[in-house]
Write a protein that holds these residues in place. Structure first.
Motif, PDB file in Angstrom:
ATOM      1  N   SER A   1       0.841  -1.198   0.000  1.00 51.08           N
ATOM      2  CA  SER A   1       0.000   0.000   0.000  1.00 51.08           C
ATOM      3  C   SER A   1       0.880   1.253   0.000  1.00 51.08           C
ATOM      4  O   SER A   1       1.898   1.288   0.699  1.00 51.08           O
ATOM      5  N   PRO A   2       0.530   2.285  -0.772  1.00 45.47           N
ATOM      6  CA  PRO A   2       1.336   3.508  -0.811  1.00 45.47           C
ATOM      7  C   PRO A   2       1.293   4.229   0.529  1.00 45.47           C
ATOM      8  O   PRO A   2       0.279   4.206   1.229  1.00 45.47           O
ATOM      9  N   THR A   3       2.413   4.833   0.897  1.00 46.28           N
ATOM     10  CA  THR A   3       2.486   5.560   2.161  1.00 46.28           C
ATOM     11  C   THR A   3       2.968   6.981   1.904  1.00 46.28           C
ATOM     12  O   THR A   3       3.567   7.275   0.872  1.00 46.28           O
ATOM     13  N   VAL A   4       2.718   7.876   2.856  1.00 49.36           N
ATOM     14  CA  VAL A   4       3.169   9.256   2.759  1.00 49.36           C
ATOM     15  C   VAL A   4       3.514   9.731   4.162  1.00 49.36           C
ATOM     16  O   VAL A   4       2.887   9.322   5.144  1.00 49.36           O
TER      17      VAL A   4
ATOM     18  N   THR B   1      -2.254  10.338   0.482  1.00 48.71           N
ATOM     19  CA  THR B   1      -1.580   9.462  -0.476  1.00 48.71           C
ATOM     20  C   THR B   1      -1.803   9.906  -1.918  1.00 48.71           C
ATOM     21  O   THR B   1      -0.973   9.656  -2.785  1.00 48.71           O
TER      22      THR B   1
ATOM     23  N   THR C   1      -3.356  10.024   6.354  1.00 43.26           N
ATOM     24  CA  THR C   1      -4.375   9.581   5.409  1.00 43.26           C
ATOM     25  C   THR C   1      -5.330  10.675   5.007  1.00 43.26           C
ATOM     26  O   THR C   1      -6.325  10.444   4.350  1.00 43.26           O
TER      27      THR C   1
END
Length: 263
Positions: free
Chosen positions: A37-40, A114, A231
């Motif tokens: 899953s993409p993260t930021v 994200t 998120t």
């Protein structure tokens, strides 16, 4: 001849079957087993201070002497992400004219998301747009761009003259970014009804002092361990941009409107 034909036929079938199996095996090996899953990175600041309390009484007395206690909070559907406060001052000297001052502070906070990226990156982009908008005001003359140091992560002051029917207004727009929050301070002054036009350098120094206080108030409102949601749980930046404080400030900061109400 029959023996040769039989051997040739068997060899061809074996190659065909072997090639098909190799292709199937290669095809199967390229199938992904799953994707992460993409993260930021989480935003540094998760809340904003009361916009009407970011400046001290002494500072307000210097900038808007006749309106230090008249702060008017702007409407916001999400005080944790956006807010503004304005003050106006009219020092009426009778036949000698009047000194007018108007001040507005706007705060805008960006959450990490994200889809849109890190909060500080979004804030940096918005910071640049605010500076460009200040430089492009219709009717502005003698525009001067002043980069500032020691004020948040980055800061710039834009000052210019606006010649209105009420008089010559000296406008200062100071924009500062601290992490994922952008603070925009609009401050203008004019001498009305024959009163002397205020000194632009003095107004700029006052505005610079005020923006430092406002930036400090943002930092104080957030603990060092505080972080925003990665998120984007708060108001999305796209909504923030559509309801940007700069737009509301632009409409309320019009010197002609402010002066007319005060006159």
């Amino acid at each position: 001849m029959l023996i040769t034909a039989a051997c040739s036929s068997g060899s061809g079938d074996a190659k065909s079957k072997g090639g098909s199996g190799a292709q199937h095996s290669a095809s199967g090996s390229t199938q992904p087993s799953g994707s992460a899953s993409p993260t930021v990175q989480a935003a540094a600041y998760s809340k904003l201070p009361d916009p009407c309390a970011v400046l001290s009484k002494n500072t307000l007395s210097d900038l808007v002497p006749k309106g230090a206690s008249s702060g008017k909070k702007g409407g916001s559907d999400d005080p944790s992400s956006r807010g503004s406060c304005s003050w106006s001052s009219l020092d009426n000297n009778g036949v000698k004219g009047s000194q007018f001052r108007w001040l507005n502070v706007s705060l805008l906070r960006f959450d990490s998301d994200t889809a849109r990226g890190a909060g500080d990156t979004q804030a940096h982009t918005y910071f640049g747009q605010q500076v460009k908008d200040a430089e492009a005001v219709d009717g502005a003359k003698n525009t001067k761009l002043i980069p500032l140091s020691g004020t948040g992560t980055e800061a710039t002051a834009v000052r210019y003259d606006l010649n209105k029917k009420e008089g010559l207004f000296k406008q200062q727009t100071v924009v500062a970014r601290v992490e994922n929050v952008v603070v925009t301070l609009d401050y203008n002054g004019a001498g009305l009804a024959g009163e002397k036009t205020p000194d632009a350098d003095e107004l700029t120094k006052a505005a610079e002092k005020a923006i430092k206080e406002a930036v400090g108030a943002v930092s104080s409102a957030n603990d060092t361990s505080s972080s925003g949601s990665g998120t984007g749980s708060s108001a999305s930046p796209s909504k923030q941009a559509s309801k940007s404080p700069s737009k509301s400030a632009s409409s309320s900061a019009s010197p002609s409107k402010s002066a007319t109400k005060q006159s």
